[in-house]
Motif scaffolding. Sequence first.
Motif, PDB file in Angstrom:
ATOM      1  N   ILE A 173       0.842  -1.199   0.000  1.00 21.78           N
ATOM      2  CA  ILE A 173       0.000   0.000   0.000  1.00 21.78           C
ATOM      3  C   ILE A 173       0.878   1.249   0.000  1.00 21.78           C
ATOM      4  CG2 ILE A 173      -1.645   1.343   1.379  1.00 21.78           C
ATOM      5  CD1 ILE A 173      -2.862  -1.356   2.264  1.00 21.78           C
ATOM      6  N   THR A 174       1.949   1.234   0.791  1.00 19.93           N
ATOM      7  CA  THR A 174       2.875   2.371   0.838  1.00 19.93           C
ATOM      8  C   THR A 174       3.535   2.589  -0.519  1.00 19.93           C
ATOM      9  OG1 THR A 174       3.314   1.870   3.157  1.00 19.93           O
ATOM     10  CG2 THR A 174       4.862   3.333   2.047  1.00 19.93           C
ATOM     11  N   LEU A 175       3.921   1.505  -1.173  1.00 21.20           N
ATOM     12  CA  LEU A 175       4.533   1.604  -2.498  1.00 21.20           C
ATOM     13  C   LEU A 175       3.565   2.201  -3.510  1.00 21.20           C
ATOM     14  CD1 LEU A 175       6.896   0.924  -4.442  1.00 21.20           C
ATOM     15  CD2 LEU A 175       5.752  -1.263  -4.821  1.00 21.20           C
ATOM     16  N   VAL A 176       2.333   1.737  -3.522  1.00 20.07           N
ATOM     17  CA  VAL A 176       1.337   2.242  -4.472  1.00 20.07           C
ATOM     18  C   VAL A 176       1.058   3.726  -4.218  1.00 20.07           C
ATOM     19  CG1 VAL A 176      -1.086   2.049  -5.182  1.00 20.07           C
ATOM     20  CG2 VAL A 176       0.290  -0.007  -4.884  1.00 20.07           C
ATOM     21  N   VAL A 177       0.891   4.101  -2.964  1.00 22.44           N
ATOM     22  CA  VAL A 177       0.643   5.512  -2.631  1.00 22.44           C
ATOM     23  C   VAL A 177       1.839   6.369  -3.027  1.00 22.44           C
ATOM     24  CG1 VAL A 177       0.310   7.135  -0.713  1.00 22.44           C
ATOM     25  CG2 VAL A 177      -1.025   5.026  -0.805  1.00 22.44           C
ATOM     26  N   GLY A 178       3.049   5.872  -2.800  1.00 16.50           N
ATOM     27  CA  GLY A 178       4.250   6.613  -3.188  1.00 16.50           C
ATOM     28  C   GLY A 178       4.355   6.775  -4.692  1.00 16.50           C
ATOM     29  N   LEU A 179       4.048   5.739  -5.453  1.00 17.66           N
ATOM     30  CA  LEU A 179       4.086   5.827  -6.915  1.00 17.66           C
ATOM     31  C   LEU A 179       3.055   6.822  -7.442  1.00 17.66           C
ATOM     32  CD1 LEU A 179       4.584   2.091  -7.908  1.00 17.66           C
ATOM     33  CD2 LEU A 179       6.242   3.937  -8.111  1.00 17.66           C
ATOM     34  N   ILE A 180       1.866   6.781  -6.900  1.00 15.13           N
ATOM     35  CA  ILE A 180       0.819   7.717  -7.341  1.00 15.13           C
ATOM     36  C   ILE A 180       1.202   9.150  -6.980  1.00 15.13           C
ATOM     37  CG2 ILE A 180      -1.580   8.425  -6.968  1.00 15.13           C
ATOM     38  CD1 ILE A 180      -2.243   5.423  -6.656  1.00 15.13           C
ATOM     39  N   GLY A 181       1.688   9.348  -5.767  1.00 18.14           N
ATOM     40  CA  GLY A 181       2.124  10.684  -5.355  1.00 18.14           C
ATOM     41  C   GLY A 181       3.283  11.185  -6.203  1.00 18.14           C
ATOM     42  N   GLY A 182       4.239  10.336  -6.485  1.00 14.85           N
ATOM     43  CA  GLY A 182       5.370  10.706  -7.327  1.00 14.85           C
ATOM     44  C   GLY A 182       4.944  11.069  -8.734  1.00 14.85           C
ATOM     45  N   PHE A 183       3.961  10.349  -9.264  1.00 13.23           N
ATOM     46  CA  PHE A 183       3.456  10.651 -10.601  1.00 13.23           C
ATOM     47  C   PHE A 183       2.859  12.055 -10.646  1.00 13.23           C
ATOM     48  CE2 PHE A 183      -0.212  10.803 -13.460  1.00 13.23           C
ATOM     49  CZ  PHE A 183       0.427  10.585 -14.677  1.00 13.23           C
ATOM     50  N   PHE A 184       2.020  12.369  -9.675  1.00 12.75           N
ATOM     51  CA  PHE A 184       1.377  13.681  -9.679  1.00 12.75           C
ATOM     52  C   PHE A 184       2.376  14.815  -9.418  1.00 12.75           C
ATOM     53  CE2 PHE A 184      -2.503  11.123  -9.030  1.00 12.75           C
ATOM     54  CZ  PHE A 184      -3.214  11.619 -10.104  1.00 12.75           C
ATOM     55  N   ILE A 185       3.367  14.568  -8.591  1.00 11.12           N
ATOM     56  CA  ILE A 185       4.413  15.573  -8.383  1.00 11.12           C
ATOM     57  C   ILE A 185       5.196  15.775  -9.677  1.00 11.12           C
ATOM     58  CG2 ILE A 185       6.593  16.014  -7.177  1.00 11.12           C
ATOM     59  CD1 ILE A 185       5.286  14.672  -4.710  1.00 11.12           C
ATOM     60  N   GLY A 186       5.491  14.700 -10.403  1.00 14.14           N
ATOM     61  CA  GLY A 186       6.198  14.792 -11.679  1.00 14.14           C
ATOM     62  C   GLY A 186       5.402  15.554 -12.720  1.00 14.14           C
ATOM     63  N   VAL A 187       4.104  15.318 -12.797  1.00 13.31           N
ATOM     64  CA  VAL A 187       3.250  16.032 -13.747  1.00 13.31           C
ATOM     65  C   VAL A 187       3.221  17.518 -13.417  1.00 13.31           C
ATOM     66  CG1 VAL A 187       0.851  16.340 -14.495  1.00 13.31           C
ATOM     67  CG2 VAL A 187       1.825  14.056 -14.359  1.00 13.31           C
TER      68      VAL A 187
END
Length: 83
Positions: A8-22
């Motif tokens: 769950i932490t990995l998925v939340v981190g990936l989603i957060g990283g994606f939006f920060i990158g965008v």
Amino acid sequence: MNIALPIITLVVGLIGGFFIGVYYLRRQMTTMQNDPEMLQKVAKQMGYNLNSKQMQRAQQMMKGNNPQAGRPAPGRGGNRKGR
């Protein structure tokens, strides 16, 4: 619980990283369209040397003011039957 929490932490981190990158990429594109020197620098890094007319055209395309951008020229190509 020992397996679910890291996943769950990995998925939340990936989603957060994606939006920060965008967000970062959009901010950089906005900066680039307002700063011709930065656009020229990026073009040189890609191996292109833009003259002033090409620079203006690139800025228009980035701002979305060019309604013809991305459209094929009239009378060229297309899906024509019978040929």
